[in-house]
Design an enzyme around this catalytic site. Structure first.
Site, short mmCIF file in Angstrom:
data_model
loop_
_atom_site.label_atom_id
_atom_site.label_comp_id
_atom_site.label_asym_id
_atom_site.label_seq_id
_atom_site.Cartn_x
_atom_site.Cartn_y
_atom_site.Cartn_z
CG ASP A 68 -30.01 9.20 3.08
OD1 ASP A 68 -29.52 8.71 3.56
OD2 ASP A 68 -31.20 10.13 3.12
CG HIS A 297 -1.38 2.30 5.34
ND1 HIS A 297 -1.77 0.95 4.45
CD2 HIS A 297 -0.67 2.75 5.04
CE1 HIS A 297 -0.68 1.11 3.27
NE2 HIS A 297 0.28 1.88 4.02
CG ASP A 314 2.18 9.18 4.89
OD1 ASP A 314 1.81 9.36 4.17
OD2 ASP A 314 2.46 7.68 5.41
CG ASP A 325 2.38 9.74 0.57
OD1 ASP A 325 1.65 9.57 1.30
OD2 ASP A 325 2.82 7.95 -0.18
CG HIS A 397 6.75 0.24 4.57
ND1 HIS A 397 7.77 1.63 4.22
CD2 HIS A 397 6.62 0.68 5.86
CE1 HIS A 397 8.48 2.15 5.04
NE2 HIS A 397 7.96 1.80 6.19
CG HIS A 401 4.25 3.90 -3.20
ND1 HIS A 401 3.86 5.37 -3.45
CD2 HIS A 401 4.23 4.42 -2.43
CE1 HIS A 401 3.31 6.07 -2.81
NE2 HIS A 401 4.09 6.05 -1.94
CG HIS A 408 0.16 3.01 -2.50
ND1 HIS A 408 -0.47 2.52 -2.20
CD2 HIS A 408 0.70 3.58 -1.88
CE1 HIS A 408 0.39 2.30 -1.00
NE2 HIS A 408 1.03 3.53 -1.01
CD GLU A 425 6.73 5.23 1.16
OE1 GLU A 425 5.49 5.29 2.58
OE2 GLU A 425 5.89 5.54 0.50
CE1 TYR A 429 6.97 3.40 10.24
CE2 TYR A 429 8.24 1.56 9.72
CZ TYR A 429 7.42 2.96 9.37
OH TYR A 429 7.29 3.59 8.09
NE ARG A 446 5.02 5.68 6.74
CZ ARG A 446 4.44 5.61 7.10
NH1 ARG A 446 4.75 4.66 8.24
NH2 ARG A 446 3.06 6.13 7.06
CD GLU A 448 5.54 8.80 1.91
OE1 GLU A 448 4.50 8.80 2.92
OE2 GLU A 448 5.33 7.96 0.60
N1 GLY Z 1 0.90 7.46 2.99
C1 GLY Z 1 0.76 6.27 2.05
C2 GLY Z 1 2.10 5.66 2.11
O1 GLY Z 1 2.99 6.37 2.35
O2 GLY Z 1 2.20 5.04 0.77
MN MN Z 2 3.81 6.39 0.05
MN MN Z 3 2.98 8.00 2.60
#
Ligand code: GLY
Ligand code: MN
Ligand code: MN
Length: 489
Positions: A68, A297, A314, A325, A397, A401, A408, A425, A429, A446, A448
């Site tokens: 619940d 992710h 991140d 972000d 990637h 975005h 996103h 970003e 890796y 990364r 960003e």
């Molecule tokens: N935090 C997800 C991205 O950087 O797109």
């Molecule tokens: Mn991002």
């Molecule tokens: Mn991010």
């Protein structure tokens, strides 16, 4: 005499109730967008709608976590953008032209849950139609049980634009007007002939859509056109979300030590977010120490000690519905190793090359192309790859975005224009057992940032959080109040 006393008494009670509600609304964080902002967005959408049409937006479903207990509720961002309404079990309809609904002439109608003292005792205050109309400024707000009142309007339209109807909706047996019932009722209503397109349903009488032949709009693309260009009021709130996130990055840099857990570091970020009024994160926080930084992710955040490794953070505060972000990658022990520094410097160089392409008129992919070129050449030089094409193994990637109500965010991925906010970003890796010298294994980086496209070029909205190696190493040497809080034995 007596009746005028009654009237006075009634008015006093009414004014008291309204000012109480106003005080309640003013006393919540974070601040909200002004109703005039949402009204201007409704008008902007209306201008783009086909003749004799209507667009329909359902609220997001409530999602169950277990038994619940539900997940915290999050409104559908389009519905929020157009109305400012944050409650569940609602539907909003916007018409191109005025229509008559009951005795009202209007070009918009919001259906909401009626007020109910019993429910409100359990889940908190609802606006109900009266207050929703008053405080959101929507021309007509009705109770959800009145949905049938638009039946004849729908039938007479040429086009109805709506997204795929929400699925996986709970049917509360005590509530006959919840989202389940609203969707079912709407589904059964007589509508113009069916046309379909990818992300939406368009109902229209044949050959009747007024869009010119070369204009292939969907509800998604219409909303994307609007949401991709941030208005000044939105930018103010988004900047606050980003500043809060940067402040958290700074405080965590000061506090971090190798014996901290990923979760502890996550908690420090999120504490700072909440301290400054951001109720939630715009996406699950990604806190990866060592090779966990190579999981794009990663959200388990359950490594016990990050150790003498890089930590990829991140994390984005969501403030007033808008999310930051921001990613920073830092050495938990305060000093980048030689290999870490080389990879970090390469990602930073790629990011700067990407940011330089954030100019009005550039293709959306221009920052990505620039960043990929730098990373490909750099990985070749370091001997990590043998051909440029192999760079995608380590940088799999995209680079950018849109950012806004969604992390996103909606947008049409055309040319960059002033008012857009996008991320830049790039990352590298290198997972364990990669096809390169093992001295690189386990390094994930990364960086960003959130970039506003301006008339003249760009502005880095997340510049507050340091990116340079020396700045980061200097900051890690500083003390944080977090280190005085003994979370560990
Ligand atoms: N935090 C997800 C991205 O950087 O797109
Ligand atoms: Mn991002
Ligand atoms: Mn991010």
């Amino acid at each position: 005499m007596r009746s005028s006393l009654y009237v006075q008494f009634f008015l006093i009670i009414l004014i008291f109730n309204i000012s109480l509600l106003h005080a309640q609304i003013a006393d919540v964080i974070p601040e909200k967008l002004n109703p005039s902002f949402h009204a201007s967005r409704r008008q902007a959408l209306r201008e783009e709608l086909p003749l004799n049409s209507c667009a329909v937006f359902f609220s997001n479903p409530i999602r169950n976590r277990s038994n619940d207990v539900d997940y915290p509720y999050h409104q559908d961002p389009d519905l929020y953008y157009l109305t400012g309404f944050t409650e569940e079990d609602a539907v909003f309809m916007i018409f191109k032209e005025n229509v008559k609904i009951g005795n009202d002439t209007t070009n918009e109608v919001l259906f909401v849950q009626e007020r109910n003292p019993h429910t409100e005792m359990w889940v908190g205050k609802r606006m109900g139609p009266y207050e929703a109309k008053k405080y959101l400024g929507i021309k007509l707000v009705l109770n959800a049980f009145q949905l049938d009142s638009i039946k004849s309007n729908l039938k007479n339209l040429q086009t109805i634009l709506y997204y795929d109807l929400p699925e996986d909706i709970r049917n509360e047996n005590y509530n006959k007007t919840d989202l389940f019932d609203l969707v079912n009722k709407f589904n059964k209503m007589e509508k113009p002939v069916w046309l379909s397109s990818d992300k939406q349903h368009v109902h229209a009488t044949e050959n009747s859509i007024y869009f010119p032949k070369d204009r292939h709009e969907t509800l998604d693309s219409l909303m994307g056109e609007l949401r991709q260009l941030k208005q000044p009021e939105e930018l103010e709130i988004l900047k606050k979300a980003i500043n809060i996130s940067c402040l958290a990055q700074i405080e965590v840099m000061k506090a971090v030590t190798p014996d901290m857990s990923e979760r502890e570091i996550q908690g420090m970020h999120e504490f700072i977010h909440k301290k400054f009024g951001a109720g939630e994160e715009g996406y699950p926080s990604i806190l990866g120490g060592g090779s966990n930084a190579c999981v794009l992710h990663y959200t388990s955040n359950n490594k016990n000690k990050v150790g003498n490794n890089l930590v990829l953070m991140d994390v984005g505060a969501e403030y007033g519905g808008y999310t930051a972000d921001v990613t920073r990658t830092i050495p938990a022990n305060g000093k980048f190793s030689e290999e870490e520094k080389k990879i970090y410097a390469l990602v930073l160089k790629a990011q700067n090359a990407g940011i330089e392409k954030c100019q009005p008129g550039q293709e959306f992919k221009a920052p990505h192309k620039a960043a990929l070129e730098v990373i490909s050449n750099g990985l070749l030089e370091l001997g990590i790859i043998k051909t440029k094409e192999d760079a995608r193994k380590y940088f799999p990637h995209g680079t950018s975005h849109y950012l806004g109500l969604d992390v996103h965010d909606k947008g049409n991925y055309g040319k960059l224009q002033p008012g857009m906010v996008i991320t830049v970003e790039p990352g590298i890796y290198i997972t364990e057992n990669s096809d390169c010298d093992k001295k690189w294994w386990g390094i994930g980086v990364r960086i960003e940032d959130d970039i506003l496209i301006t008339e003249k070029g760009w502005e880095n909205l997340s510049v507050l959080a340091p990116r340079e190696v020396e700045e980061i190493e200097k900051l890690i040497k500083e003390e944080s109040f977090f280190n005085k809080v003994l979370l560990r034995e």
